[in-house]
Design a protein around this motif. Structure first.
Motif, short mmCIF file in Angstrom:
data_model
loop_
_atom_site.label_atom_id
_atom_site.label_comp_id
_atom_site.label_asym_id
_atom_site.label_seq_id
_atom_site.Cartn_x
_atom_site.Cartn_y
_atom_site.Cartn_z
N ASP A 136 7.31 6.44 -1.94
CA ASP A 136 6.55 5.53 -2.80
C ASP A 136 6.54 4.11 -2.22
N THR A 137 7.69 3.72 -1.65
CA THR A 137 7.80 2.35 -1.16
C THR A 137 8.49 2.30 0.20
N ILE A 138 7.86 1.56 1.12
CA ILE A 138 8.49 1.27 2.41
C ILE A 138 9.05 -0.14 2.31
N ALA A 139 10.36 -0.27 2.52
CA ALA A 139 11.04 -1.58 2.47
C ALA A 139 11.24 -2.05 3.91
N VAL A 140 10.75 -3.26 4.20
CA VAL A 140 10.74 -3.73 5.59
C VAL A 140 11.77 -4.83 5.79
N ALA A 141 12.54 -4.70 6.85
CA ALA A 141 13.55 -5.71 7.21
C ALA A 141 12.87 -7.02 7.59
N PRO A 142 13.59 -8.16 7.49
CA PRO A 142 13.01 -9.42 7.98
C PRO A 142 12.72 -9.32 9.48
N ILE A 143 11.56 -9.84 9.89
CA ILE A 143 11.17 -9.84 11.31
C ILE A 143 11.09 -11.30 11.73
N PRO A 144 11.77 -11.69 12.82
CA PRO A 144 11.69 -13.09 13.27
C PRO A 144 10.24 -13.52 13.48
N ASP A 145 9.91 -14.74 12.99
CA ASP A 145 8.52 -15.17 12.95
C ASP A 145 8.15 -16.01 14.18
N HIS A 146 8.54 -15.53 15.35
CA HIS A 146 8.11 -16.24 16.56
C HIS A 146 7.57 -15.25 17.57
N GLY A 147 6.86 -15.76 18.58
CA GLY A 147 6.24 -14.89 19.58
C GLY A 147 5.35 -13.87 18.90
N ILE A 148 5.43 -12.61 19.37
CA ILE A 148 4.58 -11.57 18.79
C ILE A 148 5.05 -11.21 17.37
N GLY A 149 6.23 -11.73 16.98
CA GLY A 149 6.70 -11.55 15.60
C GLY A 149 5.73 -12.15 14.59
N ARG A 150 5.03 -13.23 14.98
CA ARG A 150 4.01 -13.83 14.10
C ARG A 150 2.93 -12.81 13.77
N ALA A 151 2.48 -12.08 14.79
CA ALA A 151 1.42 -11.08 14.59
C ALA A 151 1.95 -9.90 13.78
N ILE A 152 3.20 -9.50 14.04
CA ILE A 152 3.79 -8.40 13.26
C ILE A 152 3.84 -8.81 11.79
N ASN A 153 4.31 -10.03 11.51
CA ASN A 153 4.41 -10.48 10.12
C ASN A 153 3.04 -10.65 9.47
N ASP A 154 2.05 -11.05 10.27
CA ASP A 154 0.67 -11.13 9.74
C ASP A 154 0.22 -9.75 9.25
N ARG A 155 0.43 -8.72 10.08
CA ARG A 155 -0.01 -7.37 9.69
C ARG A 155 0.81 -6.87 8.50
N LEU A 156 2.12 -7.12 8.51
CA LEU A 156 2.97 -6.65 7.40
C LEU A 156 2.60 -7.34 6.10
N GLY A 157 2.27 -8.64 6.19
CA GLY A 157 1.87 -9.37 4.97
C GLY A 157 0.64 -8.75 4.34
N ARG A 158 -0.30 -8.33 5.17
CA ARG A 158 -1.52 -7.70 4.64
C ARG A 158 -1.24 -6.28 4.14
N ALA A 159 -0.31 -5.58 4.82
CA ALA A 159 0.05 -4.23 4.37
C ALA A 159 0.72 -4.30 2.99
N ALA A 160 1.43 -5.42 2.72
CA ALA A 160 2.15 -5.56 1.45
C ALA A 160 1.29 -6.19 0.36
N ALA A 161 0.12 -6.74 0.74
CA ALA A 161 -0.68 -7.47 -0.24
C ALA A 161 -1.19 -6.55 -1.33
N GLU A 162 -1.43 -7.15 -2.49
CA GLU A 162 -1.96 -6.38 -3.62
C GLU A 162 -3.29 -5.75 -3.23
N ARG A 163 -3.47 -4.48 -3.60
CA ARG A 163 -4.68 -3.78 -3.20
C ARG A 163 -5.67 -3.75 -4.33
N GLU A 164 -6.95 -3.63 -3.92
CA GLU A 164 -7.98 -3.48 -4.95
C GLU A 164 -7.81 -2.10 -5.59
N ALA A 165 -8.11 -2.03 -6.87
CA ALA A 165 -7.93 -0.75 -7.59
C ALA A 165 -8.85 0.32 -7.00
#
Ligand code: TXA
Ligand code: MG
Length: 317
Positions: free
Chosen positions: A288-317
């Protein structure tokens, strides 16, 4: 139903077959250094319409034109000196440039979504030379080969799972070496603005030329495809979790990992984590839920966190 017969290994012979399929108006899923793409002849309206249909992509979201050589870019867009220099430095490679479009090149208007700009990318992939040798010179419109809004594919099996027989051929070039989509940069008025972070980071761009920056928060110059909810598995996604709850799968990083789940990089290597991100989101997509560890927000970590933020965002019904 034989869904596997159109998955072919990445050989010169199969690339020549792929070039024939594309020249004939068909759709081929191709490996690139970033993610797998769903390619069609950019001058063929029917092929481009099919890309939108197969992906379920909204018509207002424009496609990236992929050129087979750096020189081809000048046919499609007006390149200012900064754009010329950026292309010369980073192409072929994982950078997409949004530039003022030239008209009259016969590109299918569908993919432009009514914009006066065009996104161009020259990928680092073996098929660019193979296609040119076969007499197919592109350009190709090629979004990521996933259903719109879902997780991007980094293996041929991911493409087959999402798109199956809706695509005429899938070339299996193994896992993509980067695993995240290209950095999208808009160049206008002698300045560069990052619209989508990727493996080529803002620091990389600024080290090359200080006229690059991030789009200011709330700015309307965003890539129209950068919807808040994107890259979404079916499972809910919870971020910055060090201790997952019972029943959750943990997507770990470095020493922060509590089984059950998968660790993006036990050694804490961000580039390795990027190559695993989309594959592991798919693999864990049984809970039901994937829990994601903190990812350092530098280098390619910025892009990883960008994608994870959208994966976690509220979805349209
Ligand atoms: O790495 C990549 O870029 C992959 C591989 C297959 O090349 N392609 C890819 O395409 O990620 P796609 O369509 O999934 O994402 C393209 C992004 C979207 O967010 C889209 O809105 C944006 O680029 N884009 C396309 N044309 C644009 C334009 N004229 N202005 C602003 N953003 C644009
Ligand atoms: Mg995409």
């Amino acid at each position: 139903m034989n869904t596997r017969s159109h998955i072919l290994p990445a050989t010169a012979q199969n690339y020549a077959r792929a070039a024939d399929v594309l020249a004939g108006g068909g759709l081929v899923a191709l490996p690139t250094e970033t993610v797998y793409g769903l390619a069609g002849d950019a001058r063929n309206d029917a092929a481009v319409a099919r890309i939108y249909a197969v992906k379920g992509r909204p018509a207002h979201n424009p496609l990236i034109a992929h050129v087979l050589s750096v020189g081809q870019a000048g046919d499609l867009a007006r390149l200012c000196p900064l754009a010329e220099a950026t292309a010369a430095r980073f192409w072929p490679g994982p950078v997409t440039l949004v530039l003022p479009r030239k008209n009259g090149e016969g590109l299918s208007p569908l993919a432009g979504a009514g914009r006066d700009t065009i996104a161009l990318r020259c990928p680092k992939a073996p098929w660019t030379d193979s296609f040119a040798r076969s007499g197919f010179h592109g350009p190709l419109f090629m979004p990521s080969a996933n259903r719109s809004g879902r997780v991007s594919p980094t293996t041929a099996a991911h493409v087959a799972a999402d798109l199956g027989d809706a695509v005429d051929m899938i070339i299996d070039g193994g896992p993509c070496p980067i695993g995240l989509e290209s950095t999208v940069v808009k160049i206008a008025h002698g300045r560069g603005t990052v619209l989508r972070p990727g493996a080529v980071t803002l620091d990389d761009l600024r080290a090359f030329d200080p006229r690059f920056s991030n789009a200011p928060m709330g700015d309307d110059i965003v890539a129209p495809g950068m919807l808040k909810s994107h890259y979404a598995p079916k499972a809910a996604v919870r971020l910055n979790v060090t201790q997952p709850k019972a029943g959750e799968a943990h997507l770990g990083f470095g020493t922060c990992y509590a089984a059950p789940g998968l660790n993006l990089s036990p050694s804490g290597d961000l580039a390795e984590a990027a190559t695993h991100l989309f594959d592991y989101l798919r693999r864990l997509d049984t809970v039901d839920t994937i829990a994601v560890a903190p990812i350092p927000d530098h280098g390619i970590g910025r892009a990883i966190n960008d994608r994870l933020g959208r994966a976690a965002a509220e979805r349209e019904a």
